[in-house]
Enzyme design. Structure first.
Site, mmCIF file in Angstrom:
data_model
loop_
_atom_site.group_PDB
_atom_site.id
_atom_site.type_symbol
_atom_site.label_atom_id
_atom_site.label_comp_id
_atom_site.label_asym_id
_atom_site.label_seq_id
_atom_site.Cartn_x
_atom_site.Cartn_y
_atom_site.Cartn_z
ATOM 1 N N LYS A 1 -67.289 -8.009 79.090
ATOM 2 C CA LYS A 1 -67.514 -7.142 77.922
ATOM 3 C C LYS A 1 -68.949 -7.262 77.395
ATOM 4 O O LYS A 1 -69.629 -6.262 77.164
ATOM 5 C CB LYS A 1 -66.520 -7.480 76.805
ATOM 6 C CG LYS A 1 -66.740 -6.694 75.526
ATOM 7 C CD LYS A 1 -66.518 -5.205 75.739
ATOM 8 C CE LYS A 1 -67.331 -4.371 74.778
ATOM 9 N NZ LYS A 1 -67.190 -2.937 74.999
ATOM 10 N N CYS B 1 -71.946 -2.612 68.272
ATOM 11 C CA CYS B 1 -71.860 -3.393 69.515
ATOM 12 C C CYS B 1 -73.185 -3.651 70.234
ATOM 13 O O CYS B 1 -73.550 -4.808 70.435
ATOM 14 C CB CYS B 1 -70.886 -2.699 70.451
ATOM 15 S SG CYS B 1 -69.242 -2.585 69.724
#
Ligand SMILES: NC(=O)c1ccc[n+]([C@@H]2O[C@H](COP(=O)([O-])OP(=O)(O)OC[C@H]3O[C@@H](n4cnc5c(N)ncnc54)[C@H](O)[C@@H]3O)[C@@H](O)[C@H]2O)c1
Length: 433
Positions: A211, A265
């Site tokens: 991720k 993010c």
């Protein structure tokens, strides 16, 4: 096998996940620490503004048919078969460590309430080793249960993006990191109800690295495009034409450059990845890339300062309209928005800044105007930071007529340079020399 699902944190990630499971017939409870957000959901309203295809309708439907409810009360974890944690995980760049307060508090409350045999999954993005060093110990120590024996524990990082929340959950593949084989099997069973994409079982640390690495990779790609943009500006050519031609070569896929990188993010995931090896390795490339991307907002403001200088003007005291405050087009997401960097750079030089955004209602006391034409009226320059669809259809003749000086700085390649010059604008764009 699964009947009751609890989603902790009903933001950009948690609310679409909750609505999708509810739509598949599960009894879903969304927990949020903020009562206003809970009330909104229980009224069937979407807590996210912006263009989010099908999400408002889906929330309305599943709340009406009582498959989704929201609460601040963690006791609902007692009857949950699966508990998915989707709280924010920002990074504190000053202390150079993740800010896990929300995650820690969510884990503690879950552990105080969860029952034996439940499946706990962290969907939030976390630094490598966090499952082993933080998540598991908090759950075990608080619940007095053992992971792998009394409950199952996994990490299934999300791949959503504002504007495509439902689409990405349904269609993209997912990595299911579990602490043992049984966890992985159960995760695959659970996610196969809402994910049409491939589900890849693995261990937790691999899922954590995948991720953070996929977002670090994107940040590095954008930094490369931004560096080429800066080179093109100096050489007097157009980076977008260069990009198109570069991408004609096999195996090349140059990213788009622009006025800066924002969102929850991308600005932090390369830092989370680096944090995972703190003290044993110092990653270089992704940190260089991060720093380059961080400079783009002030570079964009610098384009305006330069063009004004050329015209014998000083930005001090001038009215500048910054167009777009969300970090992403057609979204209301303002987290780490590059617009703020542009605004602050201009204010530091004494400019009077007005802000326009069709989706963002407010931001920490800043006034954000909704009506584009009244915002740009009498301005000395417009700086476009976000490519909201509205900007692609503006009446250029009308704005030229109402501006004091027709200066346009384009941070997102919204306009064609030649066309703008033909129309009588003083035009500069990121990557357009
Ligand atoms: N936003 C994205 O596009 C995206 C994409 C992929 C992954 N992620 C990751 O997913 C995670 C969540 O991101 P997000 O964008 O949904 O964040 P968000 O801020 O939109 O939502 C988090 C929600 O959790 C709530 N919350 C925080 N602590 C809580 C607690 N202890 N108990 C109950 N509720 C609590 C907050 O009130 C908030 O509504 C982050 O780790 C992020 O990095 C986000």
């Amino acid at each position: 096998m699964f009947k009751n699902i609890v989603i902790v944190g009903t933001g950009y990630v948690g609310i679409p996940v909750a609505a999708m499971f509810a739509d598949k017939g599960f009894n879903v409870v969304g927990i949020n620490r903020t009562k206003e957000k809970v009330d909104l959901i229980n009224k069937g309203l979407c807590p996210i503004e912006g263009d989010e295809p099908n999400l408002p309708e889906l929330i309305d439907k599943v709340v009406k048919n009582k498959k989704l409810v929201a609460t601040t009360d963690y006791s609902v974890c007692k009857t949950a078969d699966a508990i998915l944690i989707c709280v924010e995980t920002p990074f504190d760049s000053d202390k150079w460590e993740p800010k896990y307060d929300s995650l820690k508090s969510a884990l503690k409350s879950v552990a105080e309430n969860m029952s034996k045999n439940s499946l706990v999954i962290v969907e939030s993005t976390i630094a490598p080793t966090t499952m082993e060093t933080l998540v598991k110990p908090i759950l075990e120590n608080t619940s007095k249960m053992e992971a792998g024996k009394d409950f199952l524990l996994g990490n299934c990082p999300e791949r959503v993006m504002p504007g495509k929340l439902l689409y990405n959950i349904e269609n993209l593949s997912r990595v299911c990191g579990g602490i043992n084989e049984e966890t992985r099997e159960r995760m695959l069973q659970l996610y196969s109800h809402i994910v049409k994409g491939e589900l890849y079982p693995t261990d937790c640390i691999t899922a954590e690295v995948v991720k953070t690495a996929e977002n670090a990779y994107r940040d590095v790609e954008i930094a490369f495009a931004n560096e080429v943009a800066l080179i093109c500006e100096k050489l007097g050519i157009n980076v977008y034409e260069v990009r198109e031609l570069v991408n004609k070569a096999p195996y090349r896929n140059m990213h788009l450059p622009g006025a800066g990188v924002g969102g929850h993010c991308l600005p932090k995931d390369s830092l989370l990845l680096s944090y995972g090896v703190k003290g044993i390795l110092t990653p270089e490339l992704m940190i260089l890339a991060r720093n380059l991307n961080k400079k783009m907002p002030s570079h964009t403001a610098g384009l305006l300062i330069d063009v004004m200088k050329e015209k014998g003007m000083d930005v001090k005291g001038k009215k500048i309209a910054v167009c777009g405050f969300a970090y992403l087009e057609n979204s209301d997401d303002t987290r780490n928005t590059p617009s703020l960097g542009v605004i602050n750079s201009l204010k530091e030089k004494g400019a009077i800044v007005e802000i326009h955004d069709p989706f963002v209602k407010s931001y920490e006391g800043l006034e954000i105007k909704k009506d584009f034409y009244s915002c740009v009226k009498d301005s000395d320059a417009l700086v476009f930071v976000t490519a909201h669809s509205e900007y692609k259809n503006i009446d250029l003749n009308k704005i030229k007529g109402t501006m004091k000086t027709p200066i346009i700085i384009d941070g997102r390649n919204i306009f064609d340079k030649e066309e703008m010059i033909k129309r009588g604008f003083h035009y500069r764009g990121v990557g357009k020399g």
